[in-house]
Design an enzyme around this catalytic site. Structure first.
Site, mmCIF file in Angstrom:
data_model
loop_
_atom_site.group_PDB
_atom_site.id
_atom_site.type_symbol
_atom_site.label_atom_id
_atom_site.label_comp_id
_atom_site.label_asym_id
_atom_site.label_seq_id
_atom_site.Cartn_x
_atom_site.Cartn_y
_atom_site.Cartn_z
ATOM 1 N N ASP A 41 15.578 43.308 13.713
ATOM 2 C CA ASP A 41 14.323 43.709 13.474
ATOM 3 C C ASP A 41 13.057 43.261 13.891
ATOM 4 O O ASP A 41 11.819 43.769 14.022
ATOM 5 C CB ASP A 41 14.118 43.832 11.835
ATOM 6 C CG ASP A 41 15.158 44.627 11.079
ATOM 7 O OD1 ASP A 41 15.377 45.760 11.976
ATOM 8 O OD2 ASP A 41 15.359 44.434 9.883
ATOM 9 N N TRP A 169 -5.160 2.083 -3.214
ATOM 10 C CA TRP A 169 -4.255 0.960 -3.379
ATOM 11 C C TRP A 169 -4.203 0.757 -4.861
ATOM 12 O O TRP A 169 -4.981 0.931 -5.974
ATOM 13 C CB TRP A 169 -4.972 -0.411 -2.965
ATOM 14 C CG TRP A 169 -4.354 -1.670 -3.242
ATOM 15 C CD1 TRP A 169 -3.185 -1.997 -2.546
ATOM 16 C CD2 TRP A 169 -4.539 -2.384 -4.413
ATOM 17 N NE1 TRP A 169 -2.747 -3.214 -3.221
ATOM 18 C CE2 TRP A 169 -3.639 -3.615 -4.450
ATOM 19 C CE3 TRP A 169 -5.442 -2.488 -5.325
ATOM 20 C CZ2 TRP A 169 -3.565 -4.459 -5.126
ATOM 21 C CZ3 TRP A 169 -5.356 -3.372 -6.302
ATOM 22 C CH2 TRP A 169 -4.523 -4.728 -6.143
ATOM 23 N N ASP A 334 7.747 -14.560 -0.185
ATOM 24 C CA ASP A 334 6.683 -13.713 0.217
ATOM 25 C C ASP A 334 5.655 -14.937 0.921
ATOM 26 O O ASP A 334 6.016 -15.841 1.339
ATOM 27 C CB ASP A 334 6.147 -13.163 -1.140
ATOM 28 C CG ASP A 334 5.391 -11.748 -0.698
ATOM 29 O OD1 ASP A 334 4.228 -11.927 -0.202
ATOM 30 O OD2 ASP A 334 6.157 -10.678 -0.918
ATOM 31 N N ARG A 411 -10.010 -9.158 3.535
ATOM 32 C CA ARG A 411 -9.016 -9.985 2.907
ATOM 33 C C ARG A 411 -9.232 -11.087 4.051
ATOM 34 O O ARG A 411 -8.172 -11.690 4.225
ATOM 35 C CB ARG A 411 -7.511 -9.385 2.878
ATOM 36 C CG ARG A 411 -6.777 -10.223 1.763
ATOM 37 C CD ARG A 411 -5.428 -9.716 2.014
ATOM 38 N NE ARG A 411 -4.666 -10.300 0.828
ATOM 39 C CZ ARG A 411 -3.432 -10.493 0.803
ATOM 40 N NH1 ARG A 411 -2.671 -10.564 1.790
ATOM 41 N NH2 ARG A 411 -2.833 -11.160 -0.475
ATOM 42 N N TRP A 445 7.499 -6.629 6.432
ATOM 43 C CA TRP A 445 6.395 -6.538 7.451
ATOM 44 C C TRP A 445 5.230 -6.077 6.966
ATOM 45 O O TRP A 445 5.202 -4.977 6.515
ATOM 46 C CB TRP A 445 6.903 -5.816 8.631
ATOM 47 C CG TRP A 445 6.130 -5.659 9.646
ATOM 48 C CD1 TRP A 445 4.702 -5.038 9.531
ATOM 49 C CD2 TRP A 445 6.203 -5.850 11.226
ATOM 50 N NE1 TRP A 445 4.180 -4.949 10.871
ATOM 51 C CE2 TRP A 445 5.232 -5.213 11.910
ATOM 52 C CE3 TRP A 445 7.277 -6.184 11.753
ATOM 53 C CZ2 TRP A 445 5.042 -5.448 13.128
ATOM 54 C CZ3 TRP A 445 7.278 -6.251 13.135
ATOM 55 C CH2 TRP A 445 6.011 -5.919 13.927
ATOM 56 N N ASP A 446 4.378 -6.753 6.635
ATOM 57 C CA ASP A 446 3.129 -6.453 5.723
ATOM 58 C C ASP A 446 1.787 -6.042 6.802
ATOM 59 O O ASP A 446 2.082 -6.448 8.140
ATOM 60 C CB ASP A 446 2.515 -7.387 4.847
ATOM 61 C CG ASP A 446 1.912 -6.944 3.551
ATOM 62 O OD1 ASP A 446 1.280 -5.838 3.604
ATOM 63 O OD2 ASP A 446 1.888 -7.614 2.447
ATOM 64 N N ASN A 448 -2.266 -5.581 5.696
ATOM 65 C CA ASN A 448 -3.217 -5.703 4.826
ATOM 66 C C ASN A 448 -4.567 -5.104 4.556
ATOM 67 O O ASN A 448 -5.376 -5.486 4.003
ATOM 68 C CB ASN A 448 -3.059 -7.044 4.015
ATOM 69 C CG ASN A 448 -1.992 -7.259 3.026
ATOM 70 O OD1 ASN A 448 -1.837 -6.496 2.217
ATOM 71 N ND2 ASN A 448 -1.187 -8.219 3.253
ATOM 72 N N ASP A 514 1.839 -2.106 -4.798
ATOM 73 C CA ASP A 514 1.435 -3.269 -5.314
ATOM 74 C C ASP A 514 1.587 -3.144 -6.911
ATOM 75 O O ASP A 514 1.579 -4.280 -7.614
ATOM 76 C CB ASP A 514 0.273 -4.044 -4.924
ATOM 77 C CG ASP A 514 0.562 -4.720 -3.501
ATOM 78 O OD1 ASP A 514 1.614 -4.935 -3.212
ATOM 79 O OD2 ASP A 514 -0.481 -5.051 -2.864
HETATM 80 C C1 GLA Z 1 0.484 -7.537 0.181
HETATM 81 C C2 GLA Z 1 1.666 -6.876 -0.474
HETATM 82 C C3 GLA Z 1 2.242 -8.084 -1.537
HETATM 83 C C4 GLA Z 1 2.221 -9.327 -0.966
HETATM 84 C C5 GLA Z 1 1.017 -9.851 -0.471
HETATM 85 C C6 GLA Z 1 0.982 -11.164 0.015
HETATM 86 O O1 GLA Z 1 -0.702 -7.399 -0.815
HETATM 87 O O2 GLA Z 1 1.543 -5.636 -0.753
HETATM 88 O O3 GLA Z 1 3.399 -7.589 -2.189
HETATM 89 O O4 GLA Z 1 3.118 -9.537 -0.161
HETATM 90 O O5 GLA Z 1 0.233 -8.963 0.480
HETATM 91 O O6 GLA Z 1 -0.281 -11.783 0.610
#
Ligand code: GLA
Length: 693
Positions: A41, A169, A334, A411, A445-446, A448, A514
């Site tokens: 079709d 956040w 951490d 930060r 692995w952050d 921020n 967080d």
């Molecule tokens: C961020 C992460 C947290 C923690 C802080 C450490 O805010 O989301 O879980 O690891 O950094 O500084």
């Protein structure tokens, strides 16, 4: 399955069909997306007449619209050629098909640009993947001002509602629903990462709920700046374009170079529930890195909320001992273990152990953690540097910056220019050394902060930093995984700032938010579950209480056990009774986690709409299921609420116990009649195991 008939191309999955075509002028046409129809079709429509008020190009449905001619609506691709021409005019060159992959090849009628549209079907998940390859066949660069991954056309002339998850956040994945009657709806990030605020996908629906209604969705697999733009015109045509954001965008494609855009994964289902289940299965089987996609995630402990930056061998060992006693399998230290990291003002970039905190090195702690029977994991934030660090003092030019502008520190940190090869090498070497010298099985692995002062003097075309930074992160993660295949890597960005499908193609799991308040998490986790797999969703039990309503430990476990369970509270302050509750729940979680991490999710009741959260996970064979019920206080006297289950086999018989009473019922009964429950009181929560008799 893919069928090609003349210049009509039919992509079929188990339950859906996607049809496109090309015409003799070289235009690509979108013909259908949805339920299956007879392929005989379909034909490519005649492009209508145009007059000064009705542009033919604006009217018809295209698979991928280049900028140019009388096309005035949003386009998917726009480029500038060596002589300043900024129009693309495509002709059709042919197609290639192999197994589940189809490519349609186009090239410009005058300039040396080739564009290939790619499609791949994942039949059993009802998912199609799309992306685009551009190739510069000339000898001078082509500059793209826009280079999107896919364009979609929705079938109904009536308006669609667009669901997305917006937020911030601490409040990621909060659902929004916007009716698009006219004009445009845009979802985007300009921060350098996909971010907490908007998500790189669309879910467009009409009359839909968890179980029924037309639902069209597509998600972009990209962690950088993205844009999802939907437009609806007066004739009722709704179109959506997804891709890298064209904000501050200029993409240089040099002579002879080829570039693949990020992929898009799309589908059509009846109801949001099926959408989530298809995407969860698809992601686990096809998207997540192969080293860990089929492995159960361990129960982890993370020290952040207990000790923050004040980590040392003694306090981490003390926490580790209790964690091991309650059944934790992976102990994660951490922030705070490296450089001069006593607070967030110093140390980022110096990925060497702080000898004041760990005089005998990291192994003193790791060996104890291993002796307690747990794996060890560690936090890093590789894309960042504090001005107060040895790295920054040695290489002040390694960040994105303009010499004439003051750096905006968020930060107290700056973003490393990850497009530089020397920076990439440094980051890779630090992490590779860390993983080679220590028995580390997991990396958090952050990332921020978003970008600012986006100067990158090393790049000929500095706007490419948005893309190149993201690519560098992916490449380093991939290289580390290749060399250390038993290490799992989690993507964290101040909580859930980088949890898109691009991240999921490289990282094994994500830090969801967080905000670990159990009441807020009910909503955050639901939003996450819409398109992203439960297996990747880290969920901790902690002591935080942002909603201003403390919850019992059992209630907090009920919520966190609906994801990849972690513990983040200060265990040294827990009473014997608390620890017993932890032990009991962790042991139960180990029993049910194959269901939670790999099962099919049914969202039977919604905390916002129904005051009760009622989620259920069922295995593929429909022989086992676990249901979670939670309510943080209900209004009125909820004396008898019919709890109807889902996803079971009508013919099979199941047993389940609720409130000390055991039932044996058929699947049909449990799904159509259900069990009446009194859902009342503070922190009401139940976990119900359902097993085939
Ligand atoms: C961020 C992460 C947290 C923690 C802080 C450490 O805010 O989301 O879980 O690891 O950094 O500084």
């Amino acid at each position: 399955m893919i069928r090609c008939k003349n210049t009509i191309f039919v992509l079929e999955t188990q339950n859906t069909q996607y049809v496109l075509g090309v015409d003799k002028y070289g235009y690509n046409h979108h013909l259908h997306w949805g339920k299956k129809c007879d392929i005989n079709d379909f034909c490519t429509p005649q492009i209508g007449d145009q007059n000064s008020n009705h542009s033919m190009l604006d009217a018809f449905r295209q698979e991928y619209t280049p900028f140019g001619k009388t096309m005035y609506r949003g386009c998917a691709v726009k480029a500038e050629f060596f002589d300043g021409c900024r129009e693309i005019n495509l002709k059709y060159d042919g197609y290639a098909q192999k197994d589940d992959c189809l490519e349609l090849q186009f090239s410009d009628t005058v300039y040396p640009l080739a564009i290939t549209l790619h499609y791949q079907t994942y039949a059993d998940c009802d998912i199609i993947s799309r992306w685009v390859t551009v190739k510069n066949n000339g000898d001078t660069p082509i500059y793209f001002e826009k280079l999107c991954s896919a364009e979609f056309n929705l079938p109904s002339a009536n308006p669609y509602t667009f669901k997305n998850t917006n937020g911030a956040w601490g409040g990621e994945n909060i659902e929004t629903n916007t009716l698009l009657e006219g004009g445009a709806w845009v979802n985007e990030s300009r921060r350098g990462i996909s971010g907490h605020n908007q998500s790189p996908y669309f879910i467009a629906y009409q009359n839909a709920d968890e179980k029924s209604g037309d639902v069209y969705f597509a998600t972009l697999a990209y962690s950088g700046n993205f844009k999802v733009k939907a437009e609806r015109d007066l004739f009722g045509k709704t179109r959506i374009i997804l891709g890298m954001n064209d904000f501050d965008f200029r993409f240089q494609l040099n002579a002879g170079e080829t570039f693949d855009t990020p992929k898009v994964f799309c589908g059509y289902t009846q109801g949001f529930g099926e959408m989530s289940r298809q995407m969860h299965k698809f992601a686990v089987e096809n998207i997540l890195p192969k080293s860990h996609n089929d492995k159960l995630l361990p129960v982890l402990y993370n020290s952040w909320e207990a000790t923050e930056f004040d980590v040392n061998c003694e306090n981490q060992t003390a926490l580790a001992k209790i964690a091991a006693e309650i059944g934790v399998e992976l102990f994660v230290m951490d922030d705070g273990w490296f450089g001069k990291r006593n607070n967030d003002r110093a140390g980022l970039g110096d990925w060497f152990v702080n000898r004041e905190k760990f005089p005998n090195g990291l192994d003193a702690l790791i060996n104890q953690v291993n002796a307690l029977g747990m794996d060890f994991g560690i936090w890093v934030e590789p894309e960042m540097v504090n001005a107060d660090s040895d790295l920054f003092r040695a290489h002040p030019d390694w960040t994105y910056h303009y010499d004439t502008r003051e750096a905006c520190e968020l930060r107290n940190q700056r973003v490393l220019n990850m497009t530089r090869e020397d920076v990439q090498e440094y980051v890779f070497n630090c992490l590779h050394t860390l993983l080679s010298e220590h028995n580390i099985k997991y990396i958090k692995w952050d990332m921020n902060r978003p970008f600012s002062e986006t100067g990158a003097e090393n790049l000929e075309c500095p706007q490419m930093l948005w893309y190149l930074h993201t690519k560098a992160v992916y490449d380093i993660v991939d290289q580390l995984k290749a060399l250390h295949p038993d290490v799992a890597i989690e993507s964290c960005a101040s909580g859930g700032g980088r949890t898109d499908y691009g991240a999921l193609m490289h990282f094994d799991q994500v830090w969801t938010s967080d905000n670990t308040d159990a009441i807020d998490r009910m909503v955050i986790q639901k939003g996450y579950s819409l398109l992203k797999p439960i297996k990747t969703m880290r969920a901790w039990v902690t002591d935080i209480n942002w909603y201003n309503k403390p919850c019992t430990l059992d209630f907090r476990f009920n919520i966190a056990m609906q994801g990849a369970l972690g513990i983040g509270g200060n265990l040294t302050k827990y009473t014997e009774k608390d620890l017993e509750i932890c032990k009991k729940n962790i042991s139960l979680y180990k029993q049910i986690r194959p269901l939670v991490q790999f099962g099919k999710l049914y969202r039977n009741m919604d905390i916002d709409k129904d005051e009760i959260l009622f989620n259920q996970y069922v295995n593929a064979e429909k022989t086992e299921s676990v249901a979670f019920i939670a309510a943080n206080g209900t209004r009125f006297y909820k004396k008898s609420v019919p709890m109807r289950f889902s996803g079971l086999d009508e013919q099979k018989r199941y047993t389940l116990s609720i409130n000390g009473k055991t039932y044996e019922k058929s699947g049909a009964y449990l799904m159509n009649v259900g069990i009446d429950l009194e859902v009342r009181g503070a922190d009401y929560n139940r976990i119900i195991l359902i097993n085939q008799v």
